[in-house]
Motif scaffolding. Structure first.
Motif: not given
Length: 407
Positions: A91, A94-99, A101, A268, A271-272
């Motif tokens: 996870m 997968l959510y590296n960009d969102e984290i 941000e 975010i 979700k992450a």
């Protein structure tokens, strides 16, 4: 003027001390190549590939011993924990960009000019103090537990006078070479050389599993506490809106912008880490039960105390670590709900009757949105709060009672 300047300097020092937690998270995530602002795909691919390969061997051992309940329970003691780490690492990637941000937005909040009073800074910094405590406890217990888990076979051998365990069944003597993990091996260990090589190539798993366990938990707790701190600041600003001035529109717009920003960051994060929280909820429920069974079983054995003590300490530390992470997830979820409720209450206590019509209408929209609090949800099934902790413990104890009766 001099005292005012000193206060400003002290406030900035407090913020600089708080931001160290993000620096610690940067170091921790960089070990796996997962720091969002400077990710390293090569490091992650090597570490995750190695971890995944050994996870496959762990599952293979599980399926091969499916007919032996005792061996299944021994396997699940490790398997459930490693499966959670696998989900955590997946996870985060997968959510590296969102984290990343959210981290970028969080870094902006460590400048003293963003705060109007010392009370706001104190409310914000208090949450980072909690993050520091969790980070230190987490890293300490993960390091001790992972190290003890790996070196338990060595301690057992030392207790036997430096010799491996020897078992005699039906006039057949067999040497037992204990390994730290229950990975299925496609070759037999028949001498000390093969045993040593096997023991050494499992060593990197200690570090990857330890970092994989703590990385996701530390960054999630840090970011959620960051949002909690900013929500606390937001509640103070709403309560301090000056409705006696002719137009408090700029102040209202700033509050609304801040609220929307925090809601976006919270969404975010939710979700992450939704899948991570679900995996931990299921895994913690099973692990508290299984580790409790392991502890009770070892206490009732009549084996040599020198062999049982390392095992008992290992299982006790492991169980404490599971409960620590579970408590941390529940307490950050509870704090998020509490701060969201405070913001909602602040909007309702606002003197809307002294505002202009446009500002009052904006306030109504804020009231409506604040009735849906920010929260941590495990896979869209249940919220994480303090009641979740009691539910998990009650369920685990129920399963433990059934397991003891069944076996």
């Amino acid at each position: 003027m001099y005292n005012f300047t000193l206060e400003k300097v002290q406030d900035q020092r407090d913020l600089d001390l708080a931001v160290k937690v993000l620096s610690w998270n940067k170091w921790l995530m960089s070990t796996l190549g997962l720091w969002p602002l400077q990710s390293n795909d090569l490091i992650f691919s090597i570490s995750f590939g190695y971890f995944s390969l050994l996870m496959i061997l762990e599952y293979l051992d599980f399926f091969l011993c499916i007919g032996d309940l005792e061996r299944v329970i021994m396997n699940l003691t490790e398997n459930m924990g490693f499966s959670q780490i696998f989900v955590r690492m997946s996870m985060l990637w997968l959510y590296n960009d969102e984290i990343g941000e959210v981290i970028t937005e969080a870094i902006k909040d460590f400048d003293e000019i963003n705060y109007k009073t010392a009370e706001e800074i104190k409310a914000f910094v208090n949450y980072y103090a909690k993050s520091m405590i969790f980070f230190k406890l987490m890293m300490g217990f993960v390091a001790i537990t992972a190290s003890l888990y790996y070196f338990t076979p060595v301690l057992v051998i030392l207790e036997n006078g430096g010799l491996p365990e020897i078992v005699t069944n039906e006039n057949v003597t067999q040497i037992i070479y204990l390994l730290p993990y229950r990975f299925h091996l496609f070759y037999a260990i028949e001498n000390i050389r093969t045993y040593t090589i096997t023991y050494i190539w499992q060593l990197p798993f200690v570090f990857i599993s330890a970092f994989g366990q703590s990385t996701a938990d530390c960054i999630m707790v840090t970011l959620v506490f960051h949002i909690c701190g900013q929500m606390s600041v937001l509640a103070l600003r709403i309560n301090n809106i000056d409705t006696e001035v002719r137009d408090c529109g700029p102040e209202m717009r700033h509050v609304i912008f801040m609220h929307v920003r925090l809601l976006r960051m919270g969404k975010i994060i939710g979700k992450a880490f939704s899948a991570t929280l679900l995996a931990h909820l299921l895994g913690a429920t099973a692990l508290v039960c299984i580790l409790g069974y392991q502890i009770l079983t070892n206490l009732n054995k009549d084996d040599d105390a020198g062999v049982l003590v390392p095992l008992l300490i290992k299982f006790l530390l492991y169980k404490f670590l599971v409960l620590l992470v579970l408590y941390a997830h529940c307490i950050v979820g509870e704090n998020l709900l509490t701060e969201s409720a405070k913001v909602c209450e602040a909007f309702y206590n606002c003197r809307w009757y002294d505002m202009s019509k446009n500002n009052a209408q904006m306030l109504i929209l804020c009231m409506a949105r604040s009735q849906r609090p920010l929260c941590l949800i495990a896979g869209k099934f249940t919220m994480f709060c303090l009641s979740t902790l009691t539910d998990v413990l009650k369920t685990s104890m129920g399963y433990l009672s059934v397991l003891r009766s069944f076996l």
